[in-house]
Design a protein around this motif. Structure first.
Motif, short mmCIF file in Angstrom:
data_model
loop_
_atom_site.label_atom_id
_atom_site.label_comp_id
_atom_site.label_asym_id
_atom_site.label_seq_id
_atom_site.Cartn_x
_atom_site.Cartn_y
_atom_site.Cartn_z
N UNK A 154 40.00 -49.19 -0.95
CA UNK A 154 40.34 -49.33 0.46
C UNK A 154 41.28 -48.18 0.83
N UNK A 155 40.85 -47.37 1.79
CA UNK A 155 41.67 -46.26 2.27
C UNK A 155 41.91 -46.47 3.77
N UNK A 156 43.15 -46.36 4.21
CA UNK A 156 43.45 -46.59 5.62
C UNK A 156 44.51 -45.65 6.14
N UNK A 157 44.37 -45.30 7.43
CA UNK A 157 45.37 -44.49 8.13
C UNK A 157 45.62 -45.13 9.49
N UNK A 158 46.87 -45.14 9.92
CA UNK A 158 47.23 -45.65 11.23
C UNK A 158 48.19 -44.67 11.89
N UNK A 159 47.83 -44.16 13.06
CA UNK A 159 48.66 -43.19 13.76
C UNK A 159 47.87 -42.58 14.90
N UNK A 160 48.20 -41.32 15.25
CA UNK A 160 47.47 -40.61 16.29
C UNK A 160 46.24 -39.96 15.65
N UNK A 161 45.08 -40.55 15.91
CA UNK A 161 43.85 -40.13 15.22
C UNK A 161 42.74 -39.97 16.25
N UNK A 162 42.14 -38.80 16.30
CA UNK A 162 40.96 -38.58 17.12
C UNK A 162 39.71 -38.93 16.34
N UNK A 173 38.00 -29.65 16.30
CA UNK A 173 38.90 -30.58 16.98
C UNK A 173 38.07 -31.61 17.72
N UNK A 174 38.44 -32.90 17.54
CA UNK A 174 37.79 -33.95 18.31
C UNK A 174 38.35 -33.96 19.72
N UNK A 175 37.63 -34.59 20.67
CA UNK A 175 38.08 -34.66 22.05
C UNK A 175 39.29 -35.56 22.19
N UNK A 176 39.53 -36.00 23.43
CA UNK A 176 40.73 -36.78 23.73
C UNK A 176 40.64 -38.22 23.24
N UNK A 177 39.42 -38.63 22.83
CA UNK A 177 39.28 -40.00 22.35
C UNK A 177 40.14 -40.20 21.11
N UNK A 178 40.90 -41.30 21.09
CA UNK A 178 41.80 -41.54 19.97
C UNK A 178 41.80 -43.01 19.62
N UNK A 179 42.03 -43.32 18.35
CA UNK A 179 42.15 -44.70 17.89
C UNK A 179 43.42 -44.81 17.07
N UNK A 180 44.05 -46.01 17.04
CA UNK A 180 45.31 -46.14 16.30
C UNK A 180 45.14 -46.31 14.80
N UNK A 181 43.97 -46.78 14.36
CA UNK A 181 43.86 -47.15 12.95
C UNK A 181 42.43 -47.00 12.46
N UNK A 182 42.26 -46.46 11.26
CA UNK A 182 40.96 -46.41 10.61
C UNK A 182 41.10 -46.99 9.20
N UNK A 183 40.08 -47.69 8.79
CA UNK A 183 40.05 -48.28 7.45
C UNK A 183 38.66 -48.07 6.88
N UNK A 184 38.61 -47.61 5.66
CA UNK A 184 37.33 -47.47 4.96
C UNK A 184 37.41 -48.29 3.68
N UNK A 185 36.54 -49.28 3.57
CA UNK A 185 36.47 -50.10 2.38
C UNK A 185 35.11 -49.90 1.72
N UNK A 186 35.12 -49.55 0.45
CA UNK A 186 33.86 -49.30 -0.25
C UNK A 186 33.93 -49.94 -1.64
N UNK A 187 32.76 -50.32 -2.12
CA UNK A 187 32.63 -50.91 -3.45
C UNK A 187 31.58 -50.12 -4.21
N UNK A 188 31.94 -49.65 -5.38
CA UNK A 188 30.97 -48.92 -6.19
C UNK A 188 30.02 -49.91 -6.86
#
Length: 287
Positions: A154-162, A173-188
């Motif tokens: 599980x990898x996650x970031x929370x902040x100013x993210x485009x 560079x991504x446009x003005x669209x922004x989200x506060x948090x991303x999470x990637x969960x993967x299982x091998x």
């Protein structure tokens, strides 16, 4: 005479069988010195670079982490084991010094410099396997093991993210669209491993123990490897309780190739490298 000896022989065989068949639960922790990095892209230069979780994202370099192992030993030489290691960390960076791009599930995330960033990296490793004692004597055994590892990441970031798609990326560079948090969960998928283990009783109740395990797999766009080497001393406290002190080297490396739909977009492979080297302490109980 032979008829009288027969019950004694059968009783002896049954007694040996009972002694050989046992179930052990071991639990403890390890004090890890971690080294974790991930390959990402610099949005300014467009070049790939290695993002260090400890120095760049402030994740703890030293931390005490738990583990648990179950082992069933039967028919004198056979072992079935199941263990789990928890490698969870998170941290807050007040002002990120290096911006970076990362691609997850066909989306590109543009993580800005200068702002506060919360980072999470959780790696759980579940191992199931079988061991066979190839060599045995009254005070030592050496065996081979075959098993399967499954990694939960599980990898996650929370902040100013485009966030944008590859086709929407302009000058990295991504446009003005922004989200506060991303999470990637993967299982091998369950990944095979092979290993060797051994025990040597140098004085009654005291043993040298050790194992070494390795796997490497490359499947489609995913490749990974694991190295696990452990050496220690095991002491019997009571007839059922034992204590183990060991030194462990553990390394996990997972690389997921990115296939961007536009040839002009070059985003680094999704790579996580994790290793720790440190002491381990555990206690075990045998039924």
């Amino acid at each position: 005479m032979s008829i009288r000896l027969l019950p004694l022989i059968i009783a002896s065989l049954v007694s040996n069988q009972v002694q050989a068949d046992d179930f052990t639960i071991e639990f403890g922790g390890f004090y890890s010195q971690s080294d974790t990095n991930m390959e990402v892209t610099n949005p300014i230069s467009g070049n790939n670079f290695t993002l260090d979780y400890e120095s760049d994202l402030q994740l703890a370099e030293n931390e005490f982490l738990p583990f648990i192992e179950l082992n069933y030993h039967f028919n004198e030489r056979h072992n079935i084991y199941l263990d789990w290691k928890k490698l969870h960390r998170n941290a807050e960076t007040q002002a990120l010094s290096k911006p970076f791009l990362i691609e997850i599930n066909d989306n590109i995330y543009d993580i800005k410099a200068g702002g506060r960033l919360n980072s999470t990296l959780n790696i759980d490793v579940l191992r199931l396997g079988y061991g066979y004692d190839v060599f045995q004597s009254s005070n030592y055994d050496v065996g081979l093991s075959f098993g399967l590892h499954t990694m939960f990441i599980k990898m996650g970031f929370e902040g100013v993210i485009g966030v944008c798609s590859s086709s929407e990326l302009v000058n990295n560079v991504c446009g003005s669209q922004a989200i506060p948090r991303i999470v990637d969960e993967s299982v091998t998928a369950p990944l095979p491993d092979v290993g060797i283990y051994g025990h040597y009783e140098f004085i009654p109740g005291w043993q040298f123990t050790g194992h070494a395990q390795y796997f490497y797999v490359k499947l489609n766009d995913v490749k990974g490897n694991l190295v696990d080497i452990k050496l220690g001393v095991d002491a019997q406290i009571t007839p059922n309780w034992r204590m183990n002190v060991a030194y462990n080297y553990y390394e996990v490396d997972v690389d997921i190739a990115q296939n961007s739909p536009t040839k002009n977009t070059q985003i680094a492979n999704y790579n996580i490298y994790y290793s720790f080297t440190g002491p381990m302490l555990s206690v075990s109980y045998t039924f």
